[in-house]
Design an enzyme around this catalytic site. Structure first.
Site, short mmCIF file in Angstrom:
data_model
loop_
_atom_site.label_atom_id
_atom_site.label_comp_id
_atom_site.label_asym_id
_atom_site.label_seq_id
_atom_site.Cartn_x
_atom_site.Cartn_y
_atom_site.Cartn_z
N HIS A 1 0.86 -1.19 0.00
CA HIS A 1 0.00 0.00 0.00
C HIS A 1 0.90 1.23 0.00
O HIS A 1 1.62 1.48 0.97
CB HIS A 1 -0.92 -0.01 1.21
CG HIS A 1 -1.92 -1.12 1.20
ND1 HIS A 1 -2.33 -1.78 2.35
CD2 HIS A 1 -2.58 -1.70 0.18
CE1 HIS A 1 -3.21 -2.70 2.01
NE2 HIS A 1 -3.38 -2.68 0.71
N GLU B 1 1.50 3.79 2.96
CA GLU B 1 2.02 3.30 4.24
C GLU B 1 3.54 3.44 4.26
O GLU B 1 4.29 2.46 4.30
CB GLU B 1 1.56 1.87 4.47
CG GLU B 1 0.04 1.80 4.62
CD GLU B 1 -0.52 0.39 4.59
OE1 GLU B 1 0.27 -0.58 4.52
OE2 GLU B 1 -1.76 0.25 4.61
N HIS C 1 3.20 -3.39 7.05
CA HIS C 1 2.15 -2.43 6.72
C HIS C 1 2.16 -1.25 7.69
O HIS C 1 2.84 -1.27 8.71
CB HIS C 1 0.76 -3.09 6.79
CG HIS C 1 0.44 -3.96 5.61
ND1 HIS C 1 -0.49 -3.60 4.65
CD2 HIS C 1 0.93 -5.17 5.23
CE1 HIS C 1 -0.57 -4.56 3.75
NE2 HIS C 1 0.28 -5.53 4.07
N GLU D 1 1.70 -4.61 11.47
CA GLU D 1 1.11 -3.28 11.38
C GLU D 1 1.85 -2.31 12.31
O GLU D 1 2.01 -2.59 13.49
CB GLU D 1 -0.37 -3.33 11.78
CG GLU D 1 -1.23 -4.21 10.90
CD GLU D 1 -1.67 -3.51 9.63
OE1 GLU D 1 -1.26 -2.34 9.43
OE2 GLU D 1 -2.43 -4.11 8.85
#
Length: 1136
Positions: free
Chosen positions: A812, A815, A909, A994
């Site tokens: 992504h 990010e 991420h 994350e």
């Protein structure tokens, strides 16, 4: 769960008492009163379990029948009716079908008749209103009450301000508010002119209630208006009655009245609801950028928005059990099919295709001499060859070429200095107790270096007055330097002389070395970066570099009421438009520049790599509305921003409103700040991104996008991120970004410098091209391990049989924090740290640091050039449409097919709605347990080692928290990397890691925002976790343990200590509900929603309190109690 014997007995007694109702006539007063007394006593204490038990035994129906029978007698006995109505209200609040039951048994008409008969008797009327309030909790029943004249009755009770009968007035407003939740009742109220009447009633109560004694009445009237305003016709009637101006004036003067909070909250909900909705100030929501090499690039047809597009009226009156819907939402997404969870699908391609990935693993077959000769492959080599069948993947790796002339010999020394203290020794005392937690915290909006050293002095203490003079004299082409053209740095450019000369002079005199960065190398790489837009300029921060500030910055403390202040400023645009400018000062959609250097406004620019700003509108002198560009070939995913702003004045707060954000909540509401980079500060020796901004909040605005063309009804709503920035210098060139930017060119430059910094006799560092992206950019694949000590067969055998660890990142594009984490991983793995040496000697690392280069280049937040979320393409990727995913999956298939399945796969991420760092993993048993599905789960055998790595990281890494980890497999995640690698390749330790954009809530970093140092540290800590994971495994060899002790010398005690600590129990992971992206909701309370379905107009406990109080004071004089203020407002939940 076992029930307490006493609870069972009392519940049965209550049910027995109810059964007696059916055998009594309405004339048997003594028996009925006795039963009511017993029931009242039993249900007034303990939990709601007794009431629910009674409901299950037909208690609601028995009470309703008794009410109807008693009320229909020629002379109703209120000695029976009053306790009966109190009991009905108490039971009805807990019975979700109570309204329908009352309708079926004709209790609605009976209660309305009783209320009409008792308009002059406030005590009797109050009891009737309590019953009506419970009936009206059902939307269907509320609609029927409206048809039967309930609203007209209530408006007779709700009088202008008075100190008499206020308890009754309050109850009437609460009932009316519930009735108006029905759309048909709201339409009836609009048609009969009730909007203006309700507004006048509120004004009257508001103006007389100086000490906020009757806030609950004022709030009830406001809730009536709020429900009416859900209709377009209701908003029109409210506007025609000057409601917006009236409430705007009230809200301004009442912001600081904490005692009036319930009413103030309702005011702001109405203000936001009634602010005229309008489309975004864009010709189309589609991205300003397009990529034509796709299957479907037809732009969406333009649609002229009308007010009907925003109408949300519905004809049906349907009861919605929002609570049960919400509880089901989490579980519905969990995969409960054991066969799907346990099955391993076959290959998604012909097996013979896998042989092509052998070229990416030369370490498995090459001789020692070949290994040495193949190091340093240049990712941008133009003579790369490709297979005939797959144009994206190279078959041959050629040797690399140096792309810049600067001597890189210094990098080896820098690397050695950085590794002078081993990573393990830094965690020896526990979570970095002496590391970043002791740093001083700088003030916001002022450069930390300026604050500590003073202007004109560089961080080393040297006099920088010459640089200061150079910066302030404007003796240089600010535009050419602050965002230089790439072509100006190459000899074939006609304009290269002046700009390149000035830039070279600045680099020579003012640039301070930044580890693993070189501006000249960056420029060379930028020339080769391809974009669909043809970016011709470089952002100064990316070129010049970023040196992390010496201080960790704290989370911003939220100013009380800041969101309401901003909403009032938005409303003031309508009510007081005298200072509104509304001038477009920047737009990607305009064919020529809109910016006039002499004009009195800021100047904006975003057409550079990773830049994102589509439009800037000057609203007031120091306020700007900004619109972010959607992802290429998409009309969605507006979150990432990165742009240049210039022409500012120092010490003046500028307000920026990004008005087309999409997510329903953001960490900007909970302490997160955007980042700022000042060109003048960089030239003064303080080249760094810092967190900046005050008065930050994130809330739903009035902008909408028509979505009927997409097959949806209604309108998509947007959110505003607003923040104020006070710039450190006048006439500076500053860059603002959502988070610390990390471009594709920065990655390619970093890999080149890393490759030149290592000792090739010790470190095997290989750069391959995994594939070419749709935009023609090489996607890098990095291999890191230790070179074999010799070319002996034993050494080569050990080299070739090292287990694989696979890491991917940046699928992504927005990010960017994931890139900083993987940067820390790469730099640590090639360092001289003993842990890094041990890792290299025992593992082969395959790292794909950027899975979506095209998206990063074009400033996308989530998608590829095709407008696709690549992390939803892992099930069936296509070689030509999703090449990076296709070939990453192919590489993993290949490793699995030759018996070299990775020990750990982790996809890095970023996370916008939670704090800290955490992992998502995969577990069949935990998924079934979270879903409450026990069928088949007991017999499943599952390797629980997937929990070991997160437990280790929880002990080692300051930013990591086990409590936020989840190991559930959701249906909506079936096509993500984590789930596909787990299911198809059989990698039990397949994770998504994350990292918060914001910061930490625990340990030494508690209350601090993440900087790039903390992010890179997390990348190194992840590597340490992999080592301890291996050392804790039962398969760990004695040779590895011995080698660990030898390499770590005196630090094996620390290793033993951490092995023991990590062996202990840790907090369990919790599964959270998730949206269709990768992010569960924010953990913090959301306080800005104007139309939350969970809002309760009056809590159960509050109505219970009123009923109980009345039961104990049946003969009280209501007027006297109200006059003494004993029913002063009780704060209720809710708020914008």
């Amino acid at each position: 769960m076992r029930r307490h014997p006493h609870s069972v007995r009392t519940s049965k007694a209550a049910a027995t008492g109810l059964c007696g109702f059916g055998d009594l006539s309405s004339s048997d007063k003594v028996s009925i009163l006795a039963i009511l007394q017993v029931l009242g006593d039993l249900l007034s204490v303990g939990t709601d379990r007794r009431i629910h038990y009674m409901i299950s035994k037909g208690g609601s129906e028995a009470l309703l029948r008794t009410l109807v029978d008693t009320a229909r007698t020629p002379a109703p006995d209120y000695d029976i009716l009053l306790p009966l109505l109190r009991l009905l209200a108490k039971v009805g609040l807990r019975d979700k079908k109570f309204g329908q039951k009352a309708l079926d048994l004709e209790a609605l008409d009976v209660t309305l008749i009783l209320a009409r008969k008792n308009l002059s008797d406030s005590h009797h009327l109050l009891h009737c209103l309590w019953a009506l309030r419970v009936f009206a909790s059902s939307v269907t029943t509320a609609a029927m009450l409206g048809i039967n004249g309930a609203m007209e009755l209530l408006l007779k009770v709700i009088t202008p301000y008075t100190r008499r009968r206020t308890r009754t007035v309050r109850a009437a407003t609460e009932v009316l508010a519930l009735l108006l939740k029905s759309k048909s009742n709201s339409r009836r109220a609009v048609n009969r002119g009730y909007v203006a009447s309700l507004l006048r009633l509120h004004q009257d109560w508001h103006s007389h209630d100086m000490d906020d004694t009757y806030v609950t009445i004022r709030r009830g009237l406001l809730l009536c208006l709020k429900h009416i305003a859900t209709l377009r016709s209701g908003r029109e009637a409210f506007s025609a009655a000057q409601g917006l101006e009236t409430l705007f004036s009230m809200a301004q003067s009442y912001l600081d009245h904490e005692s009036a909070e319930p009413a103030i909250s309702a005011m702001f909900q109405i203000l936001r609801q009634c602010y005229p909705r309008s489309p975004l100030p864009l010709n189309t929501a589609r991205s300003a950028y397009t990529f034509l090499d796709t299957a479907d690039t037809t732009p969406e047809p333009l649609h002229a928005l009308t007010e009907e597009d925003f109408e949300d009226d519905v004809d049906e009156e349907v009861d919605k059990d929002s609570e049960s819907d919400h509880s089901k939402e989490e579980d519905d997404d969990l995969e409960t099919d054991v066969d799907k969870l346990s099955a391993r699908p076959g290959l998604d391609r012909p097996e013979e295709e896998l042989v092509q990935y052998e070229a990416m693993c030369p370490e498995l077959s090459c001789s020692f001499e070949e290994l040495e000769s193949q190091l340093g492959y240049d990712l941008n080599s133009e003579d790369t060859h490709y297979t005939a069948n797959h144009r994206h993947i190279p078959t041959v790796a050629s040797s690399g070429q140096c792309c810049f002339n600067k001597d890189q010999s210094s990098w080896g020394q820098e690397r050695t200095n950085l590794a002078s203290t081993s990573l393990l020794s830094r965690v020896k005392k526990g979570r970095f107790s002496g590391h970043l937690s002791s740093k001083r915290r700088p003030s916001m909006n002022v450069s930390p270096s300026m604050q500590t050293n003073g202007a004109g002095t560089d961080p080393s203490g040297d006099n920088a007055s010459g640089t200061q003079t150079f910066v302030e004299e404007d003796a240089w082409n600010r535009e050419a330097i602050s965002c230089p053209r790439i072509s100006d740095f190459f000899p074939n450019s006609t304009k290269s002389g002046e700009t390149a000369g000035v830039m070279e002079k600045l680099l020579h005199t003012h640039h301070k070395p930044i580890p693993f960065h070189d501006p000249r190398a960056y420029t060379a790489k930028a020339q080769r970066t391809k974009s669909a837009v043809g970016f011709g300029k470089m952002a100064f921060p990316d070129l010049w570099g970023h040196c992390p500030p010496s201080s960790a910055q704290p989370m911003l403390e939220r100013k009380r009421g800041i969101q309401r202040i901003k909403i009032l400023e938005d409303v003031r645009r309508l009510t007081q438009p005298n200072d509104i400018i509304n001038r477009v000062v920047f737009s990607l959609d305009e064919p020529w520049p809109l910016q006039d250097i002499t004009s009195n406004h800021l100047r904006f620019f975003s057409k550079f790599e990773s830049g994102n700003l589509r439009k800037a509108i000057q609203v007031r002198e120091f306020e700007y509305d900004l619109l972010i560009n959607a992802d290429v070939n998409s009309s969605e995913h507006q979150q990432w921003f990165y742009f240049k702003v210039s022409g500012m004045r120092a010490a003046v707060p500028y307000r920026f409103n990004i008005i087309n954000c999409e997510k329903f909540n953001s960490q900007f509401n909970y302490g997160m700040q955007p980042t700022l980079y000042s060109v003048k500060e960089a030239l003064l020796g303080r080249a760094c991104w810092i967190r900046t901004g005050d008065e930050i909040c994130y809330y739903k605005n009035h902008y909408c996008e028509h979505t009927a063309a997409a097959g949806e009804a209604g309108a998509k709503r947007y959110y505003t991120l607003t923040f104020s920035v006070t710039f450190p210098h006048s006439e500076d060139d500053c860059y603002l970004a959502y988070h610390y930017p990390y471009t594709y060119t920065a990655l390619m430059t970093h890999l080149d410098i890393l490759g030149k910094s290592i000792d090739p006799q010790q470190v095997y560092f290989r750069k391959d091209v995994l594939c070419r992206t749709l935009g023609g950019n090489p996607c890098p694949l990095v291999t890191i391990t230790a070179m074999p000590e010799s070319n002996s067969p034993d050494q080569l055998e050990q080299f070739r049989h090292r287990p694989y660890q696979v890491i991917t990142a940046r699928v992504h594009p927005g990010e960017s924090n994931a890139s900083w984490v993987v940067k820390g991983t790469l730099e640590f793995l090639v360092s001289e740290d003993p842990v890094a040496k041990l890792l290299r000697e025992n593992f082969i690392f395959k790292i794909i640091p950027m899975l979506n280069p095209d998206g990063v280049i074009h400033g996308n937040h989530r998608c590829s050039l095709r407008g696709e979320d690549l992390n939803r393409q892992w099930l069936s990727p296509h070689a030509h449409l999703q090449p990076t995913i296709y070939h990453t999956k192919g590489l993993l298939y290949y490793l699995t097919s030759i018996g070299r399945r990775p020990m750990v796969f982790c996809d890095f991420h970023g996370h916008s709605q939670r704090k800290n760092v955490f992992l998502y993993g995969c577990s069949v048993k935990e998924t079934l347990w979270q879903a409450g599905c026990t069928v088949g789960a007991s017999g499943l055998l599952e390797d629980v080692s997937y929990r070991t790595l997160p437990k280790i990281l929880d002990k080692l890494a300051p930013a990591f928290t086990m409590s936020s980890c989840s190991f559930s497999v959701e249906k909506s995640r079936a096509s993500t990397a984590r789930v596909v690698v787990w299911r198809e390749m059989g990698v039990s330790r397949s994770y998504t890691m994350e990292t918060s954009y914001c910061g930490c809530t625990q340990g030494p970093y508690q209350g601090l925002q993440f900087g790039t140092s903390e992010l890179q540290e997390m990348g190194a800590m992840f590597c340490l976790g992999l080592l301890i994971l291996e050392l804790k495994s039962v398969s760990c060899s004695h040779q590895l343990l011995a080698r660990a002790a030898m390499l770590l010398n005196g630090e094996e005690d620390a290793l033993d200590q951490h092995l023991q600590r990590c062996g202990g129990s840790s907090g369990g992971g919790s599964s959270s509900s998730s949206e269709l992206d990768d992010e569960p909701p924010c953990l913090e309370e959301i306080d800005y929603s104007a139309d939350s379905s969970s809002e309760q107009e009056a809590s159960l406990s509050e109505l219970d309190r009123q009923i109980q109080e009345c039961a104990f004071h049946r003969d009280e004089e209501e007027e006297e109690e109200e006059a003494t203020g004993q029913t002063r407002a009780v704060p209720l939940s809710g708020g914008p």
